[in-house]
Design a protein around this motif. Structure first.
Motif, short mmCIF file in Angstrom:
data_model
loop_
_atom_site.label_atom_id
_atom_site.label_comp_id
_atom_site.label_asym_id
_atom_site.label_seq_id
_atom_site.Cartn_x
_atom_site.Cartn_y
_atom_site.Cartn_z
N VAL A 17 0.82 -1.21 0.00
CA VAL A 17 0.00 0.00 0.00
C VAL A 17 0.86 1.27 0.00
CG1 VAL A 17 -2.12 -0.93 1.00
CG2 VAL A 17 -0.35 -0.10 2.51
N ALA A 205 -3.69 -6.95 6.02
CA ALA A 205 -3.30 -6.89 4.61
C ALA A 205 -2.31 -5.75 4.37
CB ALA A 205 -4.53 -6.69 3.76
N GLU A 210 -4.45 -7.87 -1.95
CA GLU A 210 -5.27 -8.39 -0.85
C GLU A 210 -6.50 -7.50 -0.62
OE1 GLU A 210 -2.59 -10.28 2.54
OE2 GLU A 210 -1.59 -8.57 1.60
N TYR A 211 -6.30 -6.22 -0.70
CA TYR A 211 -7.44 -5.30 -0.52
C TYR A 211 -8.46 -5.48 -1.63
CZ TYR A 211 -5.25 -3.03 3.40
OH TYR A 211 -4.72 -2.80 4.64
N ARG A 212 -7.94 -5.67 -2.82
CA ARG A 212 -8.83 -5.88 -3.96
C ARG A 212 -9.63 -7.16 -3.76
NH1 ARG A 212 -6.70 -6.25 -10.14
NH2 ARG A 212 -8.75 -6.05 -11.08
N TYR A 216 -12.52 -4.20 -1.57
CA TYR A 216 -12.50 -2.75 -1.54
C TYR A 216 -12.62 -2.31 -2.99
CZ TYR A 216 -11.22 -3.03 3.30
OH TYR A 216 -11.26 -3.30 4.64
N PHE A 221 -10.59 2.90 -2.45
CA PHE A 221 -9.22 2.60 -2.04
C PHE A 221 -8.28 3.72 -2.48
CE2 PHE A 221 -5.29 -0.09 -2.38
CZ PHE A 221 -5.23 -0.42 -1.03
N GLN A 262 -7.62 1.63 9.31
CA GLN A 262 -8.45 0.63 8.64
C GLN A 262 -9.94 0.99 8.74
OE1 GLN A 262 -7.23 -2.21 7.03
NE2 GLN A 262 -9.36 -2.42 6.36
N LEU A 265 -10.88 3.54 6.19
CA LEU A 265 -10.95 2.91 4.86
C LEU A 265 -12.27 2.15 4.71
CD1 LEU A 265 -9.89 1.84 2.14
CD2 LEU A 265 -8.59 0.12 3.41
N ASP A 266 -12.63 1.41 5.75
CA ASP A 266 -13.89 0.65 5.70
C ASP A 266 -15.08 1.60 5.55
OD1 ASP A 266 -12.46 -1.64 6.03
OD2 ASP A 266 -12.99 -1.95 8.13
N ASN A 269 -15.18 2.95 2.05
CA ASN A 269 -15.62 1.92 1.10
C ASN A 269 -17.12 1.72 1.18
OD1 ASN A 269 -14.34 0.03 -0.88
ND2 ASN A 269 -15.54 -1.45 0.28
N VAL A 317 -17.35 -4.25 2.69
CA VAL A 317 -16.57 -4.63 1.50
C VAL A 317 -17.41 -5.58 0.67
CG1 VAL A 317 -14.27 -4.37 2.55
CG2 VAL A 317 -15.49 -6.54 2.80
#
Ligand code: GLU
Length: 433
Positions: A17, A205, A210-212, A216, A221, A262, A265-266, A269, A317
């Motif tokens: 990242v 991650a 991994e995020y993909r 996400y 992202f 995190q 980010l969540d 998303n 997600v």
């Protein structure tokens, strides 16, 4: 002067990242300035370079929406250029052979370079006595290959992680020795995890892939990574990538380490998922579900849109569809033993479910309103509290103690599935009598 920037990953690992953010900052800056974004693969270390990692880099950049205007260039194919530059420095007497390597004894001096985030930085070169240019195996060192390439590619701005800041004065010395103009630098701060140490695997991650994979979406992202160290101003947090390009200002990147949050980010998303048109969301969910074997390739798209519409607000997600809502696609659903123990092992539940099943199987319509009326009517007749029955029904239909609103779930599952599942639960799961 037209802006030329480069992203120069080494294919010795998956795209992290931190590197993704570096790539994005270069990209935003280039696009904002109407400049050129160059991709350069730093693969001189052939032992550690791996085509799988290269592939991961390509796929991750594609996911991030980054398309190189030039390249990819491969350092492994530019050996002659490094050789030529080493020879030039040997000929001018600035470099010398030493134990099979080509080294550059650094003359004592002060070097100054411009860092867009920190201002001018001046360093005494006595700190580093000599620099290896070419190793004894004939391959260039990172610092040497990097300068030769950045000079030949006419890079105007070098935007990279500040873990490279100690390399920069060494590189400046080499620009000067070879008579190339200096680019401007911007060393962007590291991304740190909750323990304020460099973001590591321990925190979960770290690679874009991994995020993909967990779902996400690219816009969220990218938006999130852009906010790590940069801000559009005000307290705005949701900024779609196209707008970031318009607003991006390298000078406004913060110098302090950026904390990878995190939860934020969540949240971002889930905002993007909530705002996504339902057919678009359904298509993405469909792709996942087919790949996971939960839907056949020729699935009913209209029905999946109905599922998408009722789960949309609950997804953090895309992967939550198979983690929390697989019951839509599994027959029978997977029953959570705890939910079964809590809600289905009560006196007379089996009989109630069987009676409700009989009632629902006679309905001519099966929209949420009709179903609700039927369930509530049934409860009144039986002298049951609606709540007391709805929990067991939810477990019988979904296998879980929590789900989207029950009557919506029932309508989307449809009469046949609802009847079958109530029957199954009444017969095999519930406590009889
Ligand atoms: N290959 C180097 C890295 O991955 C590039 C550093 C730079 O941008 O100069 O860290």
């Amino acid at each position: 002067m037209t802006v030329r920037v480069r992203f120069a990953p080494s294919p010795t690992g998956t795209l992290h990242v931190g590197s993704a953010r570096t790539a994005l900052f270069n990209y935003f800056f280039a696009k904002h300035e109407g400049g050129t974004f160059i991709l350069r693969i730093e693969d001189t270390d052939q032992k550690r370079s791996n085509p799988e990692f290269l592939n991961d880099i390509y796929q991750s950049l594609e996911f991030l929406g980054i398309k190189a205007d030039e390249g990819p260039y491969f350092q492994s194919q530019r050996q002659a250029l490094y050789q030529e530059h080493a020879e030039r420095l040997l000929k001018s007497g600035q470099a010398k052979h030493q134990e099979g390597a080509v080294v550059f004894p650094v003359p004592p001096a002060q070097v100054t370079f411009v860092d867009l985030l920190r201002g001018d930085i001046t360093v005494e070169t006595t700190l580093f006595e000599s620099l290896v240019l070419m190793k004894s195996d004939g391959t260039p060192t990172y610092n040497f290959a990097c300068v030769v390439d950045d000079a030949l590619m006419r890079i105007t701005h070098i935007i990279r992680g500040d873990d490279h800041i100690a390399n920069t004065p060494k590189q400046v010395v080499l620009y000067q020795a070879m008579g190339y103009p200096l680019p401007v630098f911007a060393h962007i701060p590291l991304i740190v995890g909750a323990d304020r140490a460099r973001l590591s695997k321990r925190e979960g991650a770290t690679s874009v892939a991994e995020y993909r994979e967990v779902g996400y979406v690219a816009d969220a992202f990218v938006n999130y990574l852009a906010l790590l160290g940069w801000s559009p101003g005000g307290d705005r947090e949701q900024v779609p990538p196209a707008e970031i390009v318009k607003l991006f200002d390298l000078r406004k990147v913060k110098k302090a380490a950026a904390y990878f949050d995190q939860r934020k980010l969540d949240w971002l998303n889930s905002q993007y998922l909530k705002q996504m048109p339902v057919p678009d969301l359904a298509r993405r969910l469909g792709e996942r579900l087919v790949a996971k074997g939960l839907l056949p390739p020729a699935y009913d798209a209209a029905w999946l849109e109905r599922v998408a519409a009722i789960v949309r607000d609950r997804l953090k997600v895309l992967g939550d569809i198979e983690e929390q809502h697989a019951f839509f696609f599994q027959e029978p659903p997977v029953y959570d033993p705890e939910a079964v123990a809590k809600f289905l092992r009560q006196d007379s539940i089996g009989a109630h479910l069987a009676a409700l099943k009989a009632r629902l199987s006679r309905l001519d319509a099966f929209d949420a309103g009709t179903v609700e009326q039927a369930v509530r009517g049934f409860c009144t007749e039986q002298g049951l509290e609606a709540k007391a029955l709805m929990h067991p029904v939810r477990v019988a239909l979904t296998g879980r103690a929590v789900s989207p609103p029950l009557f919506d779930v029932m309508a989307v599952l449809g009469q046949a599935r609802v009847v079958r599942r109530l029957d199954h639960a009444a017969g095999t799961l519930a406590k009889a009598g």
